[in-house]
Design a protein around this motif. Sequence first.
Motif, PDB file in Angstrom:
ATOM      1  N   SER A 184       3.788  -4.098   9.115  1.00 14.76           N
ATOM      2  CA  SER A 184       4.160  -2.701   9.211  1.00 14.76           C
ATOM      3  C   SER A 184       5.702  -2.410   9.224  1.00 14.76           C
ATOM      4  O   SER A 184       6.265  -2.124   8.338  1.00 14.76           O
ATOM      5  CB  SER A 184       3.619  -1.891  10.359  1.00 14.76           C
ATOM      6  OG  SER A 184       3.883  -2.453  11.690  1.00 14.76           O
ATOM      7  N   ILE A 205      -1.565  -8.269   8.044  1.00 19.90           N
ATOM      8  CA  ILE A 205      -1.041  -6.965   7.928  1.00 19.90           C
ATOM      9  C   ILE A 205       0.235  -6.993   8.622  1.00 19.90           C
ATOM     10  O   ILE A 205       0.838  -7.286   9.702  1.00 19.90           O
ATOM     11  CB  ILE A 205      -1.660  -5.996   8.556  1.00 19.90           C
ATOM     12  CG1 ILE A 205      -3.218  -5.782   8.149  1.00 19.90           C
ATOM     13  CG2 ILE A 205      -1.296  -4.479   8.175  1.00 19.90           C
ATOM     14  CD1 ILE A 205      -4.118  -5.164   8.599  1.00 19.90           C
ATOM     15  N   ALA A 228       0.626  -1.144   0.121  1.00 16.31           N
ATOM     16  CA  ALA A 228      -0.110   0.146  -0.097  1.00 16.31           C
ATOM     17  C   ALA A 228       0.902   1.214   0.078  1.00 16.31           C
ATOM     18  O   ALA A 228       1.938   1.401   0.690  1.00 16.31           O
ATOM     19  CB  ALA A 228      -0.854   0.064   1.215  1.00 16.31           C
ATOM     20  N   THR A 266      -4.174   3.140   9.484  1.00 17.10           N
ATOM     21  CA  THR A 266      -3.291   3.802   8.494  1.00 17.10           C
ATOM     22  C   THR A 266      -2.703   4.980   9.299  1.00 17.10           C
ATOM     23  O   THR A 266      -1.920   5.810   8.493  1.00 17.10           O
ATOM     24  CB  THR A 266      -4.459   4.536   7.313  1.00 17.10           C
ATOM     25  OG1 THR A 266      -5.546   5.266   8.051  1.00 17.10           O
ATOM     26  CG2 THR A 266      -4.982   3.282   6.875  1.00 17.10           C
ATOM     27  N   LEU A 283       3.581   3.387   4.585  1.00 16.87           N
ATOM     28  CA  LEU A 283       2.398   4.583   5.152  1.00 16.87           C
ATOM     29  C   LEU A 283       3.521   5.154   6.291  1.00 16.87           C
ATOM     30  O   LEU A 283       3.353   4.545   7.316  1.00 16.87           O
ATOM     31  CB  LEU A 283       1.119   3.862   5.598  1.00 16.87           C
ATOM     32  CG  LEU A 283       0.157   3.773   4.756  1.00 16.87           C
ATOM     33  CD1 LEU A 283       0.522   3.104   3.381  1.00 16.87           C
ATOM     34  CD2 LEU A 283      -1.103   3.462   5.026  1.00 16.87           C
ATOM     35  N   VAL A 343      -5.168   0.797   0.984  1.00 18.97           N
ATOM     36  CA  VAL A 343      -5.616   0.075   2.072  1.00 18.97           C
ATOM     37  C   VAL A 343      -7.241  -0.278   1.924  1.00 18.97           C
ATOM     38  O   VAL A 343      -7.607  -1.492   2.171  1.00 18.97           O
ATOM     39  CB  VAL A 343      -5.310   0.606   3.471  1.00 18.97           C
ATOM     40  CG1 VAL A 343      -6.049  -0.447   4.539  1.00 18.97           C
ATOM     41  CG2 VAL A 343      -3.920   0.819   3.813  1.00 18.97           C
ATOM     42  N   VAL A 403       1.915  -1.987   4.836  1.00 16.00           N
ATOM     43  CA  VAL A 403       1.683  -0.962   5.047  1.00 16.00           C
ATOM     44  C   VAL A 403       3.010  -0.220   5.387  1.00 16.00           C
ATOM     45  O   VAL A 403       3.054   0.894   6.157  1.00 16.00           O
ATOM     46  CB  VAL A 403       0.745  -0.817   5.962  1.00 16.00           C
ATOM     47  CG1 VAL A 403      -0.636  -1.306   5.659  1.00 16.00           C
ATOM     48  CG2 VAL A 403       1.024  -1.382   7.331  1.00 16.00           C
TER      49      VAL A 403
END
Length: 444
Positions: free
Chosen positions: A63, A61, A39, A191, A85, A45, A82
């Motif tokens: 990170s 998910i 993403a 997010t 992000l 997302v 993610v």
Amino acid sequence: MDLPHRHFFRDDPGYEQARSRTVWNARTPERYPDLVIQAADADDVVATVQYATARDLKIGIRSGGHSWAGNHIRDGGVLLDVHDLNRCEVDVEAGTAVVGPGMGGSVLAGLLWEQGLFFPAGHCKGVCIGGYLLQGGYGWNSRVLGPACESVLGLDVVTADGEQLHIDADNHADLYWAARGSGPGFFAAVTAFHLKLYRRPQICGSSLYVYPMEIADEIYPWARSISAEVDRKVELQIAASRSVPGMGLQTPGIVFASPVFADTEQDAINALALLETCPVRDKAIAAVPYAPADLETWYAGIMSNYPDGHRYTADNIWTSASADELMPGITKTLESMPPHPSHFLWLNWGPSPQRQDMAYSLEDEIYLACYGVWDDPADDEIYGDWARSSMAAMEHLQSGIQLADENLGRRPAPFASAEAMAKLDRVRAAYDPNGRFHSWMGRV
């Protein structure tokens, strides 16, 4: 329904690189999602969740990918990455920040430090705040500031039906409650985190003592006897390993490395003075009662135990057991410990103050953890079970575990109170009734 631009199906070129880059551990799990999505923003997302919902696919998910067990990598379904992000907006006057889940904790700490601000970021470089904050967040000065999840004022999330929400104490309070402590079992995609910041401590310092392993049966009972007396400004971390290369020690050693945060240097010295009372102080191989320190020094010291490109396994327990009860298990753990950088950690944590009402609900006086670290895949069979088996041998003394070092897929254990787990199940049923987001390994 269009997929985000950066996506990889199993037969696509780049799939394996996309899958394996989500794991810091060189022991990349032999689990294969059908689709990996990288993403670039919150819209990606939303599109990912909508795509998975339309096809009834589960979502994992990532990170930062520092989960020892690789909880986010599952067979089938979607792996949502993610990591990119990573925005960070700091309001110095308000003492707040809005930070993406892919922001590195050490990076955030450095940015804030330069502005005279502080946040209890994690102890290891490379750990991103997404997973760190969801599971609780044991970081710098957390004995004073609390687990970092207590400093999460709100979150921007995408729910299982693809809706974007801001959640806090006044908006979707149950989901906000669940976000602070449910870790890899959280049932929405974050997010952004809205964080409470703190004034940078005036004084940062540390003490350092190194003792020979042969006197472990004197060291640990003493550490247990003073556990309630350790000033909360001090992080009493005791790491045992087969060698201490950073100090030129090639024999087994027990290292007391204790950061301290204070208003004055004298306050810091006074807070650390208790460590000078060790009854075997005269047997210390090295002793530094106090020295000024900073984040970079601390991060460098910590990361000497966690080199890149190595193979890892971890397990842990919380306990309030006595030294007499703990020492048989500790002795066996030390005797069976693999070579450095594998290590056994003792952390004096409690007794703790009353916490906020949140999913994070289980901790105890003493934290014990094993970290198996090696670099040769041929040694997997030799070293791969040391952490689990060592903690399993003491699990009759555990009150539970913490999710940062979880090994739930191989050794299920409680990480929240029974009441909190029941509430988590109720809130999950309301916000993710079809189980769109993966739960914890070892629990359906």
